[in-house]
Design a protein around this motif. Structure first.
Motif, short mmCIF file in Angstrom:
data_model
loop_
_atom_site.label_atom_id
_atom_site.label_comp_id
_atom_site.label_asym_id
_atom_site.label_seq_id
_atom_site.Cartn_x
_atom_site.Cartn_y
_atom_site.Cartn_z
N SER A 6 0.88 -1.16 0.00
CA SER A 6 0.00 0.00 0.00
C SER A 6 0.91 1.20 0.00
O SER A 6 2.03 1.14 0.49
CB SER A 6 -0.89 0.01 1.24
N PRO B 141 1.48 5.71 0.18
CA PRO B 141 0.91 7.01 0.49
C PRO B 141 0.63 7.77 -0.79
O PRO B 141 1.37 7.64 -1.76
CB PRO B 141 2.03 7.69 1.30
N VAL B 142 -0.43 8.55 -0.82
CA VAL B 142 -0.77 9.33 -2.00
C VAL B 142 -1.01 10.76 -1.57
O VAL B 142 -1.36 11.06 -0.43
CB VAL B 142 -2.01 8.78 -2.72
N SER C 273 -6.35 11.38 -1.22
CA SER C 273 -6.99 10.06 -1.19
C SER C 273 -7.81 9.86 -2.43
O SER C 273 -8.35 10.80 -3.01
CB SER C 273 -7.88 9.95 0.06
N LEU D 32 -6.04 2.85 -6.62
CA LEU D 32 -5.83 3.42 -5.30
C LEU D 32 -7.17 3.70 -4.64
O LEU D 32 -8.10 4.20 -5.28
CB LEU D 32 -5.05 4.73 -5.41
N GLU D 33 -7.25 3.40 -3.35
CA GLU D 33 -8.44 3.73 -2.58
C GLU D 33 -8.02 4.05 -1.16
O GLU D 33 -7.44 3.22 -0.47
CB GLU D 33 -9.45 2.58 -2.58
N ASN D 34 -8.29 5.29 -0.76
CA ASN D 34 -7.95 5.74 0.59
C ASN D 34 -6.48 5.49 0.93
O ASN D 34 -6.14 5.05 2.02
CB ASN D 34 -8.85 5.06 1.62
N GLY D 35 -5.62 5.76 -0.05
CA GLY D 35 -4.20 5.62 0.17
C GLY D 35 -3.67 4.21 0.09
O GLY D 35 -2.50 3.98 0.38
N VAL D 36 -4.50 3.27 -0.32
CA VAL D 36 -4.09 1.86 -0.41
C VAL D 36 -4.09 1.44 -1.87
O VAL D 36 -5.05 1.69 -2.60
CB VAL D 36 -5.04 0.96 0.40
N TRP E 192 7.91 3.35 -3.51
CA TRP E 192 6.86 4.04 -4.26
C TRP E 192 7.41 5.38 -4.76
O TRP E 192 7.97 6.17 -4.00
CB TRP E 192 5.65 4.28 -3.38
N PRO F 114 6.10 8.67 -6.27
CA PRO F 114 4.90 9.44 -6.59
C PRO F 114 5.00 10.16 -7.92
O PRO F 114 4.02 10.24 -8.67
CB PRO F 114 4.80 10.43 -5.42
N SER G 22 4.43 7.58 -10.51
CA SER G 22 3.32 6.64 -10.25
C SER G 22 3.77 5.20 -10.46
O SER G 22 3.10 4.40 -11.13
CB SER G 22 2.11 6.96 -11.14
#
Length: 402
Positions: free
Chosen positions: A23, A25-26, A29, A61-65, A145, A147, A150
């Protein structure tokens, strides 16, 4: 006795195993429902050991996951993942690792120990998605990761080769440690060590074959060299999930696979008797279904050539072998010890000349055992002709030939 055969096909190709997951961090969210995230391409790249992996369905991605489909995750990790739709339980197996998750729960178990999850499983359009960090950490993969790009970069040691079909085998290609799981979603258990001459170094494949008693032969082929002309073939016999014996044979240019089992019909007892076959290229060893040695054949002595052989057929009173140097399928009669080079009896003209003199991609003929008559007098072969591009069925009459 009458015969039927279970002749092993060429070893299936198996990829060297990798691993992954996470998972991340983004910056913001992921908004909206899982379905919405699924429909919008994420643009996320998954890179494993510097090679980009192409999942069948895009991660999201969903809620940072970061989520990825269960099957894609298993393929990338080199693990076995199993979704039980009745109990709604996911299991993931790997040597020394057994992971279990319940759908809707925020808790999982890793090797029997409870682990808290930061994200639940997601079911999208009938497909199960899993949080990748959890699966990554479960098998020790390293994750970074990026960012700005991506991109998920995963690093994982490629120690294991996997074979899967109902049961699963994992082989550590460096140490020879062998693990086995049956059924395939069960925790893998160590069953012994294949005695490797050196770490496997080429295109490695694994195949497995079992008989009714549960005894099993696992065959590992290491096809190496440039341009992949060398074959080291390791075979191990398992009884009660333990290695009881093993063999190694080495071939050059040509390896057509070895027959690994056959059955004879005991007409008095009205039952089939199973036999298991292993060879080091010179000695053919025959075992019963309990793993006990019952017969050995000295192939160079019987065939009259000091060579390495593959075993391509067997009957009550004959062997079909192929010497590696000439590549010409040979019939050995165990009654009178006569030896017949079959292309000389079954082919003529340019087909016969090609069998004896061609060496591209390897020397020898393209005769293959097909079947035999009930009394064993007629043996049927298929032959691929390089001239008309067709397969032909040919018959060898043993009695009339003598």
């Amino acid at each position: 006795m009458e015969h039927k055969r279970k002749i092993s096909s060429r070893i299936l190709t198996a990829a060297l195993i990798a691993a992954m997951a996470l998972s991340v961090p983004v910056a913001a969210s992921a908004a909206g429902a899982t379905q919405a995230n699924k429909q919008v391409p994420s643009g996320i790249k998954v890179v494993l050991n510097d090679v980009q992996f192409q999942p069948k369905s895009a991660p999201f991605l969903e809620n940072g996951v970061l989520y990825m489909p269960l099957r894609d995750t298993g393929e990338l990790l080199g693990t076995i993942v199993f979704w039980n739709s009745t109990t709604k339980v996911i299991t993931m197996t790997y040597p020394n690792q057994f992971v279990k998750l319940n759908y809707g729960s925020t808790q999982a178990t890793v090797n029997g120990k409870a682990v808290q999850l930061t994200a639940q499983l997601r079911l999208v359009d009938g497909r199960m998605y899993v949080p990748l960090r959890f699966f990554s950490e479960a098998i020790g993969a390293g994750v970074e990761w990026s960012p700005s790009k991506s991109t998920v970069n995963i690093t994982k040691s490629n120690d294991f080769v996997k074979y899967e079909t109902g049961s699963t085998c994992w082989l550590n290609h460096k140490t020879g440690d062998l693990y086995y799981a049956y059924p395939y979603e069960q925790p893998p258990v160590p069953i012994g060590k294949i005695e490797l001459d050196h770490p496997l170094q080429g295109n490695v494949s694994i195949d497995t074959m079992s008989v009714n008693s549960g005894a099993r032969i696992i065959t590992v082929v290491d096809n190496f060299g440039e341009p992949h002309v060398n074959y080291d073939v390791y075979s191990v016999l398992l009884v009660n999930k333990k290695i009881v014996t093993q063999k190694k044979a080495s071939y050059f240019q040509r390896y057509d696979g070895n027959v690994r089992n056959y059955q004879t019909l005991d007409s008095k007892a009205e039952k089939w008797i199973e036999h298991l076959l292993m060879t080091d290229g010179k000695i053919l060893s025959v075992y019963n279904d309990q793993g006990q040695l019952v017969q050995e054949y000295d192939l160079p002595k019987l065939a009259g050539q000091d060579d390495i052989y593959t075993i391509e057929g067997i009957g009550d009173d004959y062997l079909l072998v192929r010497p590696n140097k000439t590549g010409l399928l040979t019939l050995i009669d165990l009654n009178d010890h006569s030896v017949v080079v079959l292309c000389d009896k079954l082919l003529t003209g340019q087909e016969l000349d090609y069998a004896h003199n061609n060496d591209v991609p390897y020397r020898g003929d393209d005769l293959r055992y097909h079947s035999e008559s009930t009394d064993g007098d007629l043996i049927y072969f298929t032959h691929y002709s390089p001239f008309d591009g067709k397969h032909h069925l040919l018959t060898y009459h043993r009695k009339s030939a003598n």
